[in-house]
Scaffold this motif. Sequence first.
Motif, PDB file in Angstrom:
ATOM      1  N   UNK A  84      -4.337  -8.212   4.927  1.00 28.36           N
ATOM      2  CA  UNK A  84      -5.426  -8.540   4.001  1.00 28.36           C
ATOM      3  C   UNK A  84      -4.975  -9.632   3.033  1.00 28.36           C
ATOM      4  N   UNK A  85      -3.847  -9.385   2.356  1.00 25.16           N
ATOM      5  CA  UNK A  85      -3.366 -10.323   1.337  1.00 25.16           C
ATOM      6  C   UNK A  85      -2.216 -11.193   1.824  1.00 25.16           C
ATOM      7  N   UNK A  86      -1.585 -10.783   2.893  1.00 29.18           N
ATOM      8  CA  UNK A  86      -0.521 -11.586   3.500  1.00 29.18           C
ATOM      9  C   UNK A  86      -0.437 -11.219   4.971  1.00 29.18           C
ATOM     10  N   UNK A  87       0.147 -12.092   5.754  1.00 29.98           N
ATOM     11  CA  UNK A  87       0.299 -11.836   7.179  1.00 29.98           C
ATOM     12  C   UNK A  87       1.533 -10.970   7.411  1.00 29.98           C
ATOM     13  N   UNK A  88       1.474 -10.024   8.333  1.00 29.56           N
ATOM     14  CA  UNK A  88       2.600  -9.102   8.547  1.00 29.56           C
ATOM     15  C   UNK A  88       3.923  -9.788   8.834  1.00 29.56           C
ATOM     16  N   UNK A  89       3.886 -10.994   9.422  1.00 32.11           N
ATOM     17  CA  UNK A  89       5.142 -11.669   9.733  1.00 32.11           C
ATOM     18  C   UNK A  89       5.523 -12.724   8.697  1.00 32.11           C
ATOM     19  N   UNK A  90       4.865 -12.728   7.532  1.00 30.16           N
ATOM     20  CA  UNK A  90       5.281 -13.623   6.457  1.00 30.16           C
ATOM     21  C   UNK A  90       6.700 -13.280   6.016  1.00 30.16           C
ATOM     22  N   UNK A  91       7.473 -14.260   5.564  1.00 25.86           N
ATOM     23  CA  UNK A  91       8.824 -13.974   5.078  1.00 25.86           C
ATOM     24  C   UNK A  91       8.790 -12.974   3.921  1.00 25.86           C
ATOM     25  N   UNK A  92       9.640 -11.942   3.943  1.00 29.30           N
ATOM     26  CA  UNK A  92       9.611 -10.928   2.880  1.00 29.30           C
ATOM     27  C   UNK A  92       9.800 -11.499   1.480  1.00 29.30           C
ATOM     28  N   UNK A  93      10.636 -12.528   1.330  1.00 31.77           N
ATOM     29  CA  UNK A  93      10.842 -13.120   0.006  1.00 31.77           C
ATOM     30  C   UNK A  93       9.561 -13.764  -0.507  1.00 31.77           C
ATOM     31  N   UNK A  94       8.775 -14.358   0.392  1.00 26.53           N
ATOM     32  CA  UNK A  94       7.491 -14.939  -0.003  1.00 26.53           C
ATOM     33  C   UNK A  94       6.501 -13.852  -0.409  1.00 26.53           C
ATOM     34  N   UNK A  95       6.507 -12.740   0.312  1.00 25.99           N
ATOM     35  CA  UNK A  95       5.621 -11.621  -0.030  1.00 25.99           C
ATOM     36  C   UNK A  95       5.961 -11.106  -1.426  1.00 25.99           C
ATOM     37  N   UNK A  96       7.251 -10.953  -1.700  1.00 27.74           N
ATOM     38  CA  UNK A  96       7.683 -10.486  -3.017  1.00 27.74           C
ATOM     39  C   UNK A  96       7.270 -11.458  -4.111  1.00 27.74           C
ATOM     40  N   UNK A  97       7.470 -12.742  -3.861  1.00 29.28           N
ATOM     41  CA  UNK A  97       7.115 -13.745  -4.860  1.00 29.28           C
ATOM     42  C   UNK A  97       5.626 -13.727  -5.149  1.00 29.28           C
ATOM     43  N   UNK A  98       4.810 -13.638  -4.104  1.00 29.59           N
ATOM     44  CA  UNK A  98       3.372 -13.629  -4.327  1.00 29.59           C
ATOM     45  C   UNK A  98       2.947 -12.385  -5.091  1.00 29.59           C
ATOM     46  N   UNK A  99       3.508 -11.226  -4.723  1.00 33.96           N
ATOM     47  CA  UNK A  99       3.148  -9.981  -5.390  1.00 33.96           C
ATOM     48  C   UNK A  99       3.417 -10.064  -6.892  1.00 33.96           C
ATOM     49  N   UNK A 100       4.569 -10.581  -7.259  1.00 30.21           N
ATOM     50  CA  UNK A 100       4.887 -10.697  -8.676  1.00 30.21           C
ATOM     51  C   UNK A 100       4.053 -11.778  -9.343  1.00 30.21           C
ATOM     52  N   UNK A 101       3.876 -12.900  -8.683  1.00 29.02           N
ATOM     53  CA  UNK A 101       3.220 -14.033  -9.322  1.00 29.02           C
ATOM     54  C   UNK A 101       1.724 -13.821  -9.532  1.00 29.02           C
ATOM     55  N   UNK A 102       1.056 -13.097  -8.639  1.00 27.91           N
ATOM     56  CA  UNK A 102      -0.375 -12.879  -8.861  1.00 27.91           C
ATOM     57  C   UNK A 102      -0.592 -12.024 -10.104  1.00 27.91           C
ATOM     58  N   UNK A 103       0.352 -11.132 -10.392  1.00 29.81           N
ATOM     59  CA  UNK A 103       0.270 -10.347 -11.616  1.00 29.81           C
ATOM     60  C   UNK A 103       0.626 -11.188 -12.837  1.00 29.81           C
ATOM     61  N   UNK A 104       1.621 -12.039 -12.712  1.00 27.88           N
ATOM     62  CA  UNK A 104       1.954 -12.947 -13.808  1.00 27.88           C
ATOM     63  C   UNK A 104       0.797 -13.882 -14.112  1.00 27.88           C
ATOM     64  N   UNK A 105       0.038 -14.248 -13.092  1.00 27.71           N
ATOM     65  CA  UNK A 105      -1.133 -15.089 -13.297  1.00 27.71           C
ATOM     66  C   UNK A 105      -2.168 -14.383 -14.162  1.00 27.71           C
ATOM     67  N   UNK A 106      -2.334 -13.069 -13.956  1.00 30.04           N
ATOM     68  CA  UNK A 106      -3.236 -12.303 -14.813  1.00 30.04           C
ATOM     69  C   UNK A 106      -2.754 -12.296 -16.257  1.00 30.04           C
TER      70      UNK A 106
END
Length: 359
Positions: A84-106
């Motif tokens: 839904x929010x990321x592709x299952x084969x996305x790099x784990x470090x990118x998934x972590x960065x996006x998860x933190x950054x979308x909250x920082x954006x709020x």
Amino acid sequence: MSPASCGPTSWRGRTPPVTTTSPPAEPAGAGPSGSGEFGRIARFFKPLAAGFAGSLGLANDAAVFGVPEGQELVVTMDAMVAGIHFLPDDPPADIAAKLLRVNLSDLAAMAAEPLAYTLATALPKSLGDDWLAAFTAGLAADQARFGIGLAGGDSVSTSGPVTLSLTAFGLVPRGRALPRKAAHNDDCLFVTGTIGDAALGLAVALGTLAPDGAESRVHLLDRLRRPEPRLAVGRGLRGLATACIDVSDGLVADLAHVAEETGCAALLESAAVPMSDAVRSAIGKDPALLVTALTGGDDYELLFTAPESARPDLARLAADTGVPITEIGRLTPGAAGEVTVLDAAGNAMALERRGWVHF
């Protein structure tokens, strides 16, 4: 300091001491973890909490920390689900960065400074330590960059897709946050950065769009996977912006949210919306992608309103932060939440949808 305690769920149980101060730089192991839940917590997550005293070393059932005198606590939470929010084969470090950054954006949209975060992970048992090592290494890198630390959380297994939830805490001077109801129907609309990169980046990731050259491909994918939270701009908008939101569901949809909260309508000039060279090149080949750029979401730029008198201050803020700020329309009298999007010729565009909806 004025004492205040917060009770985010901490990692359950007591964890053995560890001597490392950061997650492993390289993935460790290729198979499922054999160390159990508490071993994983000690190895991968406890180091992330080392720099935040309120975490109590993840050895208790809750974090405890104070809010400085004259400050208010800002709390936000976002969840991400594989597929839904990321592709299952996305790099784990990118998934972590996006998860933190979308909250920082709020936090940025509320003009807040990052303080701490809690994290809940629901991971398939088949997911190995190599994935978790890369994921926590991504978190560690962004913690250092944005000045935030882990306060606690929870770790569970799931038979479904990877599901991640992060709650971020920030601080803002009392009375200086940016609620959305202070705007007026003659305020101007502004946006930071560029719009449409993430939506077209998703098309690239799915293989439905072939951008011009490797540079454009890298740019679009990076904007999708690693959005830039506009924290410095958010701080600078204190006393200038009358309403603010980050663009997550799509520019048109999020503008509608602002307009509805302020009791106004809005006029958006599509020709004024800032877009990268990669996006403009793609639209030049397929004009229908303009609608995708305006409604696709995941840009995590700040969309805000301000009076005309704020233009000089906003120009200085853009220069000071190095983040472009562009005027793209205005609030108008009319039905609350109604958004009119004009094309380059000044005609109203017919949009089948305004942005992403979950349900």
